[in-house]
Design a protein around this motif. Structure first.
Motif, PDB file in Angstrom:
ATOM      1  N   ASN A  56       0.812  -1.225   0.000  1.00 52.22           N
ATOM      2  CA  ASN A  56       0.000   0.000   0.000  1.00 52.22           C
ATOM      3  C   ASN A  56       0.845   1.275   0.000  1.00 52.22           C
ATOM      4  O   ASN A  56       0.299   2.377   0.048  1.00 52.22           O
ATOM      5  N   SER A  57       2.182   1.126  -0.043  1.00 50.45           N
ATOM      6  CA  SER A  57       3.059   2.284   0.056  1.00 50.45           C
ATOM      7  C   SER A  57       3.300   2.892  -1.317  1.00 50.45           C
ATOM      8  O   SER A  57       3.946   2.289  -2.170  1.00 50.45           O
ATOM      9  N   LEU A  58       2.782   4.107  -1.520  1.00 50.64           N
ATOM     10  CA  LEU A  58       3.010   4.790  -2.791  1.00 50.64           C
ATOM     11  C   LEU A  58       4.470   5.244  -2.920  1.00 50.64           C
ATOM     12  O   LEU A  58       4.968   5.435  -4.031  1.00 50.64           O
ATOM     13  N   TYR A  59       5.137   5.416  -1.799  1.00 51.82           N
ATOM     14  CA  TYR A  59       6.548   5.826  -1.813  1.00 51.82           C
ATOM     15  C   TYR A  59       7.372   4.805  -2.597  1.00 51.82           C
ATOM     16  O   TYR A  59       8.196   5.156  -3.440  1.00 51.82           O
ATOM     17  N   GLU A  60       7.185   3.547  -2.312  1.00 54.90           N
ATOM     18  CA  GLU A  60       7.855   2.460  -3.023  1.00 54.90           C
ATOM     19  C   GLU A  60       7.158   1.175  -2.584  1.00 54.90           C
ATOM     20  O   GLU A  60       6.979   0.936  -1.404  1.00 54.90           O
ATOM     21  N   GLY A  61       6.756   0.352  -3.508  1.00 54.47           N
ATOM     22  CA  GLY A  61       6.104  -0.905  -3.164  1.00 54.47           C
ATOM     23  C   GLY A  61       4.738  -1.064  -3.800  1.00 54.47           C
ATOM     24  O   GLY A  61       4.356  -2.163  -4.199  1.00 54.47           O
TER      25      GLY A  61
END
Length: 980
Positions: free
Chosen positions: A446-451
């Protein structure tokens, strides 16, 4: 352990070691002398007094209550020296109990200085060396050894951007000597070169000697160009009964300066959408970091054996959420002497285990630019996250993702000294150290930053490093009527090895197992090789073999002469250029011998010249390198060509020094000039001659000169008040003397919207660190910057592509390297109270404020997407961002680095406690600077990495301030120390 040519006990090592230890002879009967050393003025005990049997190297120091024990000849003379007290010679005359009082007199103290493979009296030094003991260290909650010395030694630069508990300081002695980003001074711990600071707790460090000039470091050959720091750990003391000391400390750290950005109301007033909240993102991602330390030391001894064991338990919290580590370190020292003290054994072992939470310092960058009116979460509990380029919820970054690690360090060292004859000592030492690291990262699905775009992303990395050392040498010491001769000759062998493994895969069914689920990645099922990143490296066994010789000749009260020669061989270099020769020579003249009318206790002039070397931190640079790609069924290409003539980097240095002692006044001045040549660099070559068009070669050069000054004064009065201020001041200038091109620009901002600007210019014959760009000259009607026609030719050339054009309007905007560095110590004592204040400063350097460059102009088209930086340097009406002089700021600063107040409780001599001390310290109390960023300290190495972009480190682009830097902190500490 095997006996082969590549192992520790290779044939030359066996031969020399056996030759050293074959002879035994009978010595005369010795006696054991004990006693107590006190101050004549107030009767207080003097710990750490240096006691040496005159004419020998046999010596000891007093313990915490001033007691000593030493085995000497019945007719020996004891020489006592201690900083602030007159040197005293005491005949033994067969007595076994001698209590002594020392007279206060800072004009006459000649401590014994460790110069590597031996010692020398301070007043006979021919080198540029600075010495620090535990009484001079920085105060506070210090878990990294280099922080003890920061600002304390003239010519030793130590800087750390922010207070990330996992980031190591950049450390340089007399500035830049190589282009290698990993280069640092050689660390020698208890005689072991290339020892790691990772396995050393600051509380175990007794003293350091910083060898700065080439004549001092030439004895270390290919490893000496960056300078040498010799560390002596605390040792057990012969004859002392079992004693226990314990101390505990607790510290609280808070962010000391935030990045100045708009509040929610200011952001909305500037035209941004109101998202319904008011969030200080810098507050949300930081905390009050509570750190503790618990330290226990047990020591004891008989007349022939002694031991010291210490354990340190640290729990460190960084000010960034989730950042910190738990660590336990244990160090044991065992000593034994036999055959009437002619045979001496010394054994050290240390083990450190650290568990780390690295967190994500990149959150600082997004805390500066994320909308302040945005909520942390939606009402549903999900993190608020608009779809924007390079802009992520900083709290979500920290709470959705994991970045953990472990590190284990083990080292041991053993040394045997044997007095073959009177004045002839053989020494054999062996050491090994091991380090293993593990790092596991997991980015949530669920991490838009990375993943998010990978269905979760897992990374695992491990590495193992090992180091082995074997050295043997002979020391000959002879004192004649007015002449002293000291000769050291020996052999050294070391080897090191490194191997690592890393894997990155994505697409997981859930986040439950984190990075431990890497084997269940769906990337394996799809077979899309570009999604799978697996790396594995190993080095050959890197070796350095050396032989060395040093001769010191002292004419009493007239002069000391010193010459040394070392020959090293390293397999990291080209097969045709693996050996190097490193000579040095120095002289110390006692000018008082000729100027006896001067009212001084010391006036010495030192002159030294030495040649040292440096080898690359990487391995295989001299060999062909190949890259492998999975594309098109797998392809291999040569990355760069081999160079069989790649040799060591060479530094030639001339040092002139003057030492003055006049009553309570002490001064040391050093002037130096050096030339570094054959610096290793990746260079472009003719592809018609070499297939890849590049290889590593000895193509670079640097020229440096500088000055270092130390001043100290001792003030005391009859009211038991003493004040000892001291100042260290240094300046240096380094010019580029050789490169594969005449000039170039490099060093990009690494932030969105900055284009392809390159900010630093390097050119032959000019100073390293020149910030290069156009000059800001106002704003036009459309909100764009106006730039100055600096050369007055009527045309404006300010695009990055014209930065080196002969008619360019780019010019020098500052320099990233400070011209002056200052350290000012103040030690004030009144009875049982002690106050320490230490100020540190750097002057003459500038910083490119990249936060302002990217986020200060009020661009109405971007204000909804990114918050704005607010400073008094903002220009009204400017809406566009382009690098210029507007974003280059002078960053001079003066900082109260630490202030400490302690009180030692007076105890009865019959008390079961020997000492009890309480201490309160504030670190980074305040900073005086005009720089608008949150940290004005110099940036000696530019470059950073994050999950979204990477910039390689570069020592030739200093002065570029990152937006992602870990914020600085202010720390308050309380400690309690107990001695039994």
């Amino acid at each position: 352990m095997t006996l082969n040519s590549k192992g520790l006990l290779n044939k030359p090592f066996i031969l020399i070691s056996l030759l050293m230890l074959v002879s035994f002879s009978v010595i005369g009967q010795k006696i054991t002398v004990t006693g107590n050393i006190t101050a004549e003025d107030d009767g207080s005990a003097l710990p750490g007094v240096n006691i040496v049997e005159k004419g020998t190297t046999n010596g000891t120091v007093t313990d915490i209550v001033g007691n000593y024990i030493i085995s000497v000849d019945p007719d020996a003379v004891l020489v006592l020296s201690f900083l602030g007290y007159a040197t005293l010679e005491v005949p033994v005359d067969g007595k076994v109990l001698i209590d002594i009082q020392l007279e206060v007199d800072v004009s006459d103290h000649w401590p014994i200085i460790n110069i590597g493979y031996g010692n020398i009296s301070y007043n006979e030094l021919t080198y540029g060396i600075s010495r620090l003991t535990s009484s001079n260290y920085n105060q506070g909650y210090i878990y990294e050894p280099t922080e003890l010395w920061q600002g304390k030694v003239a010519g030793l630069s130590i800087y750390k951007r922010g207070d990330n508990p996992h980031e190591e300081s950049v450390m340089r002695i007399r500035g830049l000597t190589t282009f290698d980003e990993e280069a640092a001074p050689l660390i020698v711990i208890d005689g072991v070169p290339m020892a790691t600071l990772h396995n050393l707790d600051p509380q175990d460090i007794e003293s350091i000697n910083v060898l700065k000039d080439g004549s001092a470091t030439a004895i270390y050959g290919m490893r000496g160009s960056q300078g040498v720091i010799i560390i002596t750990t605390k040792q057990a003391i012969y004859g002392r009964k079992i004693s226990v000391s314990a101390n505990s400390e607790v510290a609280a750290s808070v962010i000391s300066k935030k990045q100045p950005v708009m509040t929610a109301s200011e952001h909305i007033a500037a035209g941004a959408n109101d998202l319904g909240s008011s969030t200080d993102w810098q507050d949300e991602i930081t905390r009050t970091g509570i750190s503790t330390g618990h330290h226990v030391t047990i020591s004891g001894a008989s007349e022939s054996s002694s031991f010291r064991a210490s354990t340190h338990i640290r729990q460190v919290e960084g000010i960034l959420l989730n950042s910190g580590f738990n660590q336990i370190n244990t160090r044991v020292n065992l000593r034994h002497r036999a055959i009437d003290d002619r045979l001496r054994f010394d054994f050290n072992i240390a083990v450190t285990n650290r568990k780390s939470n690295f967190s994500f310092p990149d959150a600082f960058r997004f805390a500066n630019v994320f909308s302040p009116s945005a909520p942390i979460t939606f009402p549903s509990g999900d993190y608020y996250q608009p779809i924007l380029f390079d802009n992520f919820n900083p709290v979500a970054i920290l709470k959705q993702n994991v970045n953990l690690g472990r590190r284990r360090n083990t080292n041991f060292g053993a040394k045997i000294d044997f007095d073959i004859l009177d004045g002839l000592t053989a020494t054999v030492s062996v050491a090994q150290q091991f380090e293993s690291n593990f790092n596991g990262k997991y980015y949530s699905r669920n991490s838009l930053y990375e993943g998010y775009n990978r269905g979760g992303l897992a990374q695992r990395y491990t590495d193992d490093q090992s180091f082995t050392l074997g050295e043997s040498y002979l020391t000959y010491y002879k004192h004649f009527i007015d002449l002293t001769l000291n000769v050291v000759a020996g052999y050294s062998y070391q080897e090191d090895r490194f191997e690592s493994f890393g894997a990155e895969l994505g697409d997981f069914p859930s986040d439950e197992l984190g990075y431990n689920a890497i084997g269940y990645s769906a990337d394996i099922l799809t077979g899309e090789e570009y999604l799978i990143d697996i790396s594995s490296t190993t080095s050959p066994i890197n070796t350095i073999k050396g032989i060395f010789l040093r001769t010191t000749l002292s004419l009493d009260d007239i002069a000391t002469f010193n010459v040394s020669l070392r020959r090293d061989q390293s397999n990291k270099l080209g097969e045709n250029k693996q050996s190097g020769l490193f000579p040095s020579a120095g002289i110390n003249l006692n000018l008082l011998h000729y100027l006896k009318s001067l009212n001084l206790s010391l006036l010495n002039m030192r002159l030294g010249y030495g040649v040292t070397g440096s080898i690359p931190s990487q391995y295989g640079l001299a060999n062909q390198r190949f890259d492998y790609s999975f594309q098109n069924g797998g392809t291999v290409r040569m990355a760069h060509d081999a160079n069989p003539d790649l040799k060591w980097e060479q530094k030639k240095e001339l040092n002139l020094g003057i030492d003055v002692n006049a009553g309570p006044f002490i001064a040391t001045l050093d002037l130096y000039q050096r030339t570094t040549s054959d610096i290793i660099n990746l260079v472009r070559i003719d592809p018609n001659d070499f297939s890849t068009g590049e290889r590593y070669d000895n193509i670079g050069g640097l020229k440096s000169r500088g000055m270092e000054l130390m001043l100290s004064y001792y003030l005391g009065n009859s009211n038991n008040i003493t004040w000892q201020p001291s100042i260290v001041l240094s300046t240096s200038r380094t010019l580029l003397d050789g490169f594969d091109v005449d000039q170039e620009v490099r060093g990009t901002p690494g932030i969105a919207g900055s284009g392809n600007s390159q900010l630093i210019r390097i050119a032959k014959g000019e100073k390293i660190g020149e910030i290069w760009g156009p000059v800001f000259d106002g704003v036009d009607a459309n909100g764009y910057a106006i730039f100055r026609d600096t050369n007055g030719d009527g045309q404006l050339l300010i695009d990055n592509g014209t930065a080196l054009d002969p008619n360019t309007d780019f010019t020098s905007l500052g320099n990233g390297i400070p011209s002056w560095e200052l350290g000012w110590s103040n030690q004030i004592r009144y009875r049982n109270w002690e106050l320490n204040m230490f100020f540190r400063g750097a002057f003459g350097h500038s910083l490119v404020n990249r936060a302002r460059l990217g986020f200060e102009p009020l661009d109405l088209g971007a204000v909804n997407s990114y918050n704005r930086v607010v400073t008094d340097k903002a220009v009204d009406g400017l809406t566009s961002s382009q690098f210029s002089s507007l974003y280059v700021e002078k960053a001079d600063f003066l900082q109260l680095d630490n202030i400490s107040l302690s009180y030692s409780l007076p105890l009865k001599t019959s008390s079961w406690m020997k000492s009890l001390k309480v201490n309160m310290t504030v670190q980074n109390a305040f900073t005086i600077t005009s720089y608008t960023g949150n940290n004005p300290e110099p940036i000696l190495v530019s470059g950073l990495s994050s999950a979204t972009f990477s910039v390689s480190k570069d020592v030739l682009t200093p002065g570029i301030d990152h937006v992602s830097n870990y914020a600085p902190s202010r720390t308050f500490m309380f400690s309690l120390s107990l001695g039994l």
